[in-house]
Design a protein around this motif. Structure first.
Motif, PDB file in Angstrom:
ATOM      1  N   UNK A 135      33.452  12.155  69.017  1.00  0.00           N
ATOM      2  CA  UNK A 135      33.180  10.731  69.196  1.00  0.00           C
ATOM      3  C   UNK A 135      31.854  10.454  69.893  1.00  0.00           C
ATOM      4  N   UNK A 136      30.971  11.453  70.016  1.00  0.00           N
ATOM      5  CA  UNK A 136      29.705  11.126  70.674  1.00  0.00           C
ATOM      6  C   UNK A 136      28.837  10.264  69.766  1.00  0.00           C
ATOM      7  N   UNK A 137      27.765   9.710  70.354  1.00  0.00           N
ATOM      8  CA  UNK A 137      26.983   8.696  69.640  1.00  0.00           C
ATOM      9  C   UNK A 137      26.567   9.168  68.247  1.00  0.00           C
ATOM     10  N   UNK A 141      32.481  11.437  63.841  1.00  0.00           N
ATOM     11  CA  UNK A 141      33.129  10.170  63.490  1.00  0.00           C
ATOM     12  C   UNK A 141      32.094   9.122  63.104  1.00  0.00           C
ATOM     13  N   UNK A 142      31.037   9.028  63.918  1.00  0.00           N
ATOM     14  CA  UNK A 142      30.006   8.044  63.613  1.00  0.00           C
ATOM     15  C   UNK A 142      29.224   8.395  62.356  1.00  0.00           C
ATOM     16  N   UNK A 153      30.210   2.677  67.444  1.00  0.00           N
ATOM     17  CA  UNK A 153      29.887   2.492  68.862  1.00  0.00           C
ATOM     18  C   UNK A 153      29.729   3.855  69.554  1.00  0.00           C
ATOM     19  N   UNK A 154      29.454   3.840  70.849  1.00  0.00           N
ATOM     20  CA  UNK A 154      29.356   5.111  71.570  1.00  0.00           C
ATOM     21  C   UNK A 154      30.727   5.511  72.138  1.00  0.00           C
ATOM     22  N   UNK A 160      34.349  -1.476  75.621  1.00  0.00           N
ATOM     23  CA  UNK A 160      35.449  -1.949  74.777  1.00  0.00           C
ATOM     24  C   UNK A 160      36.224  -0.796  74.140  1.00  0.00           C
ATOM     25  N   UNK A 161      35.541   0.305  73.884  1.00  0.00           N
ATOM     26  CA  UNK A 161      36.175   1.360  73.102  1.00  0.00           C
ATOM     27  C   UNK A 161      36.684   2.546  73.924  1.00  0.00           C
TER      28      UNK A 161
END
Lengths: 299, 415
Positions: A135-137, A141-142, A153-154, A160-161
């Motif tokens: 999940x890093x920037x 996933x990104x 998102x980051x 929020x995440x």
């Protein structure tokens, strides 16, 4: 008379034997659990630091009063509640669905049982580190989201995440545990019930809602309680993901993480103990409510 | 049958080996004391964390040398893995803490004020230790209410690490010396997905800017987070990211910390300490970089991070424990710090030797004379939290006014 005496003697003897067998457990639990528990309860009424126990002083309910005006504690409580509300139902529903799947006659069910259970036996810290990478920037996933034209998102560093990310991680890693318990419960349901229902012309849904779920009731209760307690005590994921800070902007600050920081970093063991007891009372009340809802006779 | 016999043989061998191994050290120490004098050998426990095998080796080498000098003082290293302060706290409470141990400057005030540490002044006088040779900023971090509780073992300062190749490409000949030059350089260096600067949301970094601007987050025993000078500095720091978009946080670059981003060539400049050197050597061995002093604002300023050896108040062998501290922080012990090059030696006289040996790292040593110690009194951790949150809120755009963010932070610490 004589026989009564003999029976009494025998009863006493048996009781003593029983206690003798339990002695190692009772001794260890009183030294390592009940003792510290009482001690912690006492210091929750003190201004107490392990560095200088001699200088601790009795301040009554001050720690408890301070708690309810402490914005970080309130935030931690809110985060923990949100986390629990998100994780518990999702995790139990998924676990039940998975249990139903691996309980049916599909091919390779042993493989699926193992596959779903593996995350549970993996250390949370290891899981957290893997998720940090995913999940890093510019992580996997990104990169995947970018294929669909979505700018991700980051995640863990986004206010929020961050909490939802931890929730996803928790669900993924503990669902196997609840699945196994559901599975055991499913296999305990006598097959005659289903056969009879089938003869009576009940369809799949009727069988599920009229037989499976009612028969699973005690298991559901057990899983619900365990899951709730587990989620209210969430610590390691939040600790690893935020490097112990509960950041960004307290988005991942959970009650246990705050207790840990207060006790071991701010050296304020008394205040930390007070928080721990408030958490204990909250979990206790929630469990009692659930017991009421599920009615005692089924448990 | 043969297998079983073999396994029994192996077992016997192991048992014998452990028994013998257990015996041998005590035997040698006994014989040594007989030849020396009839003093009973004492064992001093040394508590430390180990960030790397290289650090462990420094301490082991120092102790080997110490043993040559003091044969009847045994030193036993106790490495604490995991959360150091957590474990130390429980050890102190249970009275099982080591005789001497590492202590970082940040949590030092709590320990010094709570009376678990032995004041060293008496011993310093008794053994005639030259404390004026220590960098003053380092020693002052371990002084509390007029008493000295620790002697600094080494330190590190912040400096500007810059990518020489990127500088050349952008036509910059010299590392920036002022705030304006820094911003200018960052603008020139930002292109093709590379940022001029990587900045972390960490008071341990932006506090240098605060002091360069004449501010301070802790003054006269009180938190002073919302001074206007601090707000200006924070605004300048955050502005690189939010206004000029010539910098970013390591997290937004998909990296763990400044070092990763710098090594991955995602940023041309990073503000970090000497720990970057071994890290870069391993992670990016062919990276062509230089180390410069931090650019100055109204004045020069940087942060200094230091660790001292302190003594447990309940130690049973205080004289011997002090001899060990004296040796480790003395010239002989510090020589090993110079050789290893991981951190800087805490004595001025040895700092000169370090500069001789590593001229390209001079900026790190030069910073010490105007550096601010990483320590903000008893409420240190709270001040750090509040300041970091203020910076975070500004970078995430939740607050746009630095003064307002710091006012909130001051309020949070105040209660």
């Amino acid at each position: 008379m004589g026989t009564k005496m003999a029976m009494r003697k025998r009863y006493l003897y048996e009781a003593l034997t029983g206690y003798a067998f339990m002695l190692p457990f009772i001794a260890s639990i009183s030294i390592f659990l009940i003792g510290p528990l009482i001690y912690a309860f006492i210091i929750s009424f003190k201004e107490f630091s392990f560095l200088n126990p001699g200088a601790s002083r009795w301040i009554g309910f001050e720690n408890y009063i301070k708690l309810f005006s402490d914005p970080t504690f309130k935030r931690a409580l809110l985060n923990t509640t949100l986390y629990s509300l998100g994780v518990v139902p999702t995790q139990l529903i998924i676990a039940l669905i998975l249990a139903l799947i691996v309980n049916s006659d599909i091919k390779g069910k042993t493989f699926f049982r193992v596959a779903y259970y593996i995350p549970t036996v993996t250390s949370t810290v290891a899981v957290s580190v893997i998720f940090l990478y995913l999940f890093k920037a510019d992580g996997l996933v990104n990169a995947l989201l970018a294929k669909f034209g979505i700018q991700g998102p980051t995640w863990f560093y986004d206010v929020r995440f961050a909490l939802p990310s931890i929730m996803m991680m928790a669900i993924w890693s503990s669902v196997g545990n609840y699945m196994v318990i559901f599975l055991a419960g499913l296999q305990d349901i006598p097959s005659e019930l289903y056969e009879a229902a089938e003869v009576d012309g009940a369809n799949k849904f009727q069988r599920f809602f009229k037989i499976t779920l009612p028969m699973l009731r005690p298991i559901v209760f057990f899983n619900l309680v365990m899951s709730l307690i587990g989620t209210f005590q969430v610590f390691d994921q939040a600790y690893v993901v935020s490097r112990g800070t509960g950041g960004p902007l307290d988005a991942t600050m959970t009650v246990v993480l705050y207790i840990y920081r207060t006790g071991f970093r701010d050296f304020n063991m008394g205040y930390a103990s007070a928080m721990a007891f408030v958490l204990f009372v909250i979990i206790l009340i929630l469990t009692l409510i659930q017991r009421r809802l599920f009615k005692e006779e089924t448990y | 049958m043969g297998k079983k016999f073999l396994s029994i043989l192996v077992l016997i061998f192991f048992v014998l080996a452990t028994v013998l191994a257990g015996c041998s050290p005590s035997k040698t120490s006994e014989s040594k004391t007989e030849t020396q004098e009839t003093v009973k050998p004492v064992t001093i426990k040394l508590g430390m964390w180990s960030s790397s095998p290289a650090e462990m080796k420094i301490v082991e080498d120092q102790i080997a040398k110490f043993k040559e000098k003091y044969p009847n003082i045994n030193v036993q290293i106790e490495t604490i893995v995991g959360d150091y302060m957590q474990q130390l706290q429980t050890q102190l409470a249970a009275n099982t803490a080591p005789d001497i141990f590492y202590l970082d400057s940040m949590p030092a005030p709590q320990l010094m004020s709570s009376g678990v540490l032995e004041p060293l002044d008496e011993y310093i006088k008794k053994y005639n230790v030259d404390v004026n040779d220590f960098e003053p900023a380092l020693l002052s971090a371990f002084q509390w209410e007029g008493k000295t509780y620790g002697l600094p073992k080494d330190y590190n300062t912040l400096a500007l690490f810059y990518n020489k190749d990127m500088f050349k490409e952008a036509g910059i000949n010299e590392p920036p010396k002022t705030w304006e030059e820094l911003k200018d350089a960052a603008k020139k260096l930002t292109k093709d997905g590379v940022k001029g600067l990587v900045l972390s949301i960490d008071l341990a970094r932006f506090n240098a800017f605060i002091h360069q601007n004449g501010g301070s987050v802790y003054k006269g025993g009180k938190p002073t987070l919302n001074l206007p000078e601090n707000a200006q500095a924070l605004d300048f720091y955050v502005g690189f990211i939010t206004k000029d978009k010539v910098a970013d946080t390591p997290q937004n670059m998909g990296e763990g910390w400044n070092g990763d981003a710098f090594a991955a060539k995602k940023a041309a400049m990073a503000i970090e300490g000497g720990w970057m050197i071994p890290f870069l050597k391993e992670k990016a061995p062919d990276l062509n970089y230089g180390i410069a002093e931090l650019p100055a604002g109204k004045q020069k300023a940087t942060m200094v991070f230091t660790v001292a050896y302190v003594m447990n108040k309940n130690s049973k062998h205080k004289d011997e424990a002090f001899k060990l501290i004296e040796f480790l922080t003395g010239k002989e012990g510090q020589q090993f710090v110079v050789e290893a090059g991981l951190a800087l030696p805490s004595r001025k006289s040895m700092g000169a030797k370090f500069k001789e040996k590593y001229p390209e790292r001079a900026a790190l040593v030069d910073g010490a004379s105007y550096a601010v110690p990483w320590q903000f009194g008893l409420d240190g951790p709270k001040i750090v939290d509040a300041a970091n949150k203020a910076c975070e809120a500004l970078i995430m755009g939740q607050i746009t006014n630095a003064q307002q963010a710091l006012d909130n932070a001051q309020k949070e610490v105040g209660q």
